[in-house]
Design an enzyme around this catalytic site. Structure first.
Site, PDB file in Angstrom:
ATOM      1  N   ASP A  10       0.841  -1.204   0.000  1.00 19.35           N
ATOM      2  CA  ASP A  10       0.000   0.000   0.000  1.00 19.35           C
ATOM      3  C   ASP A  10       0.876   1.254   0.000  1.00 19.35           C
ATOM      4  OD1 ASP A  10      -0.871   0.485   3.540  1.00 19.35           O
ATOM      5  OD2 ASP A  10       0.913  -0.433   2.626  1.00 19.35           O
ATOM      6  N   ASP A  14       7.177   3.733   3.433  1.00 22.09           N
ATOM      7  CA  ASP A  14       8.078   2.608   3.689  1.00 22.09           C
ATOM      8  C   ASP A  14       7.880   1.474   2.690  1.00 22.09           C
ATOM      9  OD1 ASP A  14       5.625   2.346   5.041  1.00 22.09           O
ATOM     10  OD2 ASP A  14       6.437   0.897   6.450  1.00 22.09           O
ATOM     11  N   ASP A  15       6.665   1.363   2.127  1.00 17.08           N
ATOM     12  CA  ASP A  15       6.464   0.403   1.028  1.00 17.08           C
ATOM     13  C   ASP A  15       7.352   0.801  -0.153  1.00 17.08           C
ATOM     14  OD1 ASP A  15       3.780   1.035   2.485  1.00 17.08           O
ATOM     15  OD2 ASP A  15       3.467  -0.968   1.702  1.00 17.08           O
ATOM     16  N   ASN A  38      -2.509   2.752   3.470  1.00 12.75           N
ATOM     17  CA  ASN A  38      -1.976   4.063   3.885  1.00 12.75           C
ATOM     18  C   ASN A  38      -2.786   5.199   3.262  1.00 12.75           C
ATOM     19  OD1 ASN A  38       0.236   3.247   5.508  1.00 12.75           O
ATOM     20  ND2 ASN A  38       1.340   2.666   3.651  1.00 12.75           N
ATOM     21  N   THR A 123       2.866  -6.089   2.733  1.00  6.15           N
ATOM     22  CA  THR A 123       3.299  -4.967   3.577  1.00  6.15           C
ATOM     23  C   THR A 123       2.173  -3.953   3.780  1.00  6.15           C
ATOM     24  OG1 THR A 123       4.127  -3.703   1.672  1.00  6.15           O
ATOM     25  CG2 THR A 123       5.699  -5.172   2.802  1.00  6.15           C
ATOM     26  N   ASN A 157       0.715   0.483  17.155  1.00  9.68           N
ATOM     27  CA  ASN A 157       1.117   1.869  16.817  1.00  9.68           C
ATOM     28  C   ASN A 157      -0.119   2.729  16.548  1.00  9.68           C
ATOM     29  OD1 ASN A 157       0.441   0.739  14.365  1.00  9.68           O
ATOM     30  ND2 ASN A 157       2.364   1.276  13.319  1.00  9.68           N
ATOM     31  N   GLU A 163      -1.550  -2.768  15.488  1.00 10.65           N
ATOM     32  CA  GLU A 163      -0.687  -2.181  14.449  1.00 10.65           C
ATOM     33  C   GLU A 163      -1.556  -1.881  13.235  1.00 10.65           C
ATOM     34  OE1 GLU A 163       0.090  -4.093  11.521  1.00 10.65           O
ATOM     35  OE2 GLU A 163       1.097  -2.311  10.742  1.00 10.65           O
ATOM     36  N   PHE A 164      -1.204  -0.897  12.450  1.00  6.95           N
ATOM     37  CA  PHE A 164      -2.077  -0.381  11.396  1.00  6.95           C
ATOM     38  C   PHE A 164      -2.506  -1.442  10.373  1.00  6.95           C
ATOM     39  CE2 PHE A 164      -3.947   2.662   8.621  1.00  6.95           C
ATOM     40  CZ  PHE A 164      -3.621   2.268   7.319  1.00  6.95           C
ATOM     41  N   ASN A 165      -1.581  -2.227   9.834  1.00  5.93           N
ATOM     42  CA  ASN A 165      -1.939  -3.174   8.769  1.00  5.93           C
ATOM     43  C   ASN A 165      -2.987  -4.174   9.238  1.00  5.93           C
ATOM     44  OD1 ASN A 165      -0.259  -2.033   6.862  1.00  5.93           O
ATOM     45  ND2 ASN A 165       1.445  -3.416   7.299  1.00  5.93           N
ATOM     46  N   HIS A 233       9.549   0.157   8.340  1.00  5.61           N
ATOM     47  CA  HIS A 233       8.891  -1.110   8.652  1.00  5.61           C
ATOM     48  C   HIS A 233       8.931  -2.099   7.474  1.00  5.61           C
ATOM     49  CE1 HIS A 233       7.120   0.915  12.162  1.00  5.61           C
ATOM     50  NE2 HIS A 233       6.784   1.890  11.349  1.00  5.61           N
ATOM     51  N   ASP A 234       8.407  -1.668   6.330  1.00  2.00           N
ATOM     52  CA  ASP A 234       8.216  -2.611   5.217  1.00  2.00           C
ATOM     53  C   ASP A 234       9.538  -3.052   4.605  1.00  2.00           C
ATOM     54  OD1 ASP A 234       5.256  -0.803   4.104  1.00  2.00           O
ATOM     55  OD2 ASP A 234       5.518  -2.342   5.634  1.00  2.00           O
TER      56      ASP A 234
HETATM   57  O1  RIB Z   1       2.416  -0.099  10.904  1.00  2.00           O
HETATM   58  C1  RIB Z   1       3.318   0.040   9.835  1.00  2.00           C
HETATM   59  C2  RIB Z   1       2.691  -0.434   8.571  1.00  2.00           C
HETATM   60  O2  RIB Z   1       1.521   0.338   8.302  1.00  2.00           O
HETATM   61  C3  RIB Z   1       3.592  -0.236   7.336  1.00  2.00           C
HETATM   62  O3  RIB Z   1       3.314  -1.225   6.395  1.00  2.00           O
HETATM   63  C4  RIB Z   1       3.180   1.110   6.819  1.00  2.00           C
HETATM   64  O4  RIB Z   1       3.384   1.233   5.409  1.00  2.00           O
HETATM   65  C5  RIB Z   1       1.707   1.095   7.117  1.00  2.00           C
HETATM   66  O5  RIB Z   1       1.066   0.437   6.053  1.00  2.00           O
HETATM   67 CA    CA Z   2       2.720  -0.622   4.091  1.00  2.00          CA
END
Ligand code: RIB
Ligand code: CA
Length: 305
Positions: A10, A14-15, A38, A123, A157, A163-165, A233-234
């Site tokens: 996405d 960081d992707d 994202n 990711t 986070n 965590e977001f994903n 992260h990714d």
């Molecule tokens: O929490 C970090 C993840 O969420 C990473 O993949 C970042 O790109 C967001 O998608």
């Molecule tokens: Ca990502």
């Protein structure tokens, strides 16, 4: 030996930096599928198309998938990645468009045509992955490995638990963790140690054109200082595919909370379960991770000019 990878992502800052790592490595990138996360699917797909050309990724297929979660309403991280998804980085608009069809079907057909060869990396939210598993459960046998950036066995986070994903589509994540394959889970516990500090950024010399992606995106993500910086992260997930010795993996049973008032999206991790479904990343060799990143970006910059 060349490792083949299909990444569902996405982009997202960081992707994008994970794709740049792939572009500067010896990985054989078989496809990029996109998911809403994202930022919206239209933007994650436009960013993936622009990155394919900017990073000189040739004819790698880019195929869009799900715009949102299987069950829940929309959620994004534009406040973190910027309205366009790449922070202040502005890439030339892509000339070529996305491939036909849906990401889930592309994942299925690619894995079916190359059983045991391809590492599937996710990711972003796991919506496309869950859909692919539901449509064709045999993909769990066809993948070489299934690697995700997501979750955490300590804290989240997006909130203290999640965590977001995972939080963006917990039902999809629950399907992915219980599909029958062993998930390699690279969570915040290790990715938050992969921070791009100023001393590390200063070791990335002669980035040339690549600097127009890296600098404005990472500085937007979070300030780069002597002691801290954005966690990529990714990129840790892609680095693991390139060099599996970077991470320490510990077996555990991971289940995703989908009904908690305060804990929905939490990856509940049982390291003592007799029925582990996951290899959880518990340590990252940070120095070797950054050396791999610096070398890959240097090679890529030499190619891009
Ligand atoms: O929490 C970090 C993840 O969420 C990473 O993949 C970042 O790109 C967001 O998608
Ligand atoms: Ca990502």
């Amino acid at each position: 030996m060349t490792v083949s990878m299909l990444i569902d992502c996405d982009p997202g800052i960081d992707d994008a930096l994970a794709l740049a790592l792939a572009a500067g490595s010896t990985l054989d990138l078989r496809g990029i599928t996109t998911v809403g996360g994202n930022v919206g699917l239209d933007l994650t797909t436009a960013n993936a198309l622009a990155l394919r050309e900017f990073l000189d990724l040739g004819d790698v297929p880019v195929v869009p998938g799900c715009s949102g979660a299987l069950v829940r309403g929309p959620m994004d991280a534009a406040h973190v990645h910027g309205a366009g998804g790449l922070g202040d980085a502005v890439l030339p608009q892509a000339v070529r468009g996305a491939g036909e069809g849906h990401a889930a079907d592309f994942i299925i057909s690619t894995l079916q045509d190359h059983p045991g060869e391809i590492t599937l990396v996710a990711t972003g939210p796991l919506t496309n992955i869950a859909l692919a598993v539901r449509r064709e459960p045999r993909i769990v046998d066809w993948v070489r490995d299934f690697v995700i950036m997501g979750g955490s066995y300590t804290r989240g986070n997006h909130n203290p638990a999640a965590e977001f994903n995972i939080l963006t589509d917990p039902e999809a994540a629950a399907i992915a963790f219980n599909a029958g394959w062993t998930v390699t889970q690279i969570g915040l516990d290790v990715t938050l140690t992969a921070r791009l500090t100023l001393p590390i950024l200063n070791r990335m010399r002669d980035l040339g054109r690549l600097s127009s992606l890296i600098l404005p995106s990472v500085q937007y993500y979070s300030p780069v200082t002597e002691e801290s910086g954005p966690a990529l992260h990714d990129a840790v997930a892609v680095a693991h595919v390139i060099d599996p010795t970077l991470l320490t993996l510990t077996p555990a049973e991971v289940q995703v909370e989908t009904a908690g008032h305060y804990t929905t999206g939490m990856t509940v991790t049982d390291f003592s379960s007799p029925a582990p479904n996951t290899l959880v990343a518990t340590h990252l060799d940070v120095d070797r991770f950054w050396q791999l990143m610096i070398d890959a970006y240097g090679r890529l910059a030499g190619r891009l000019g």
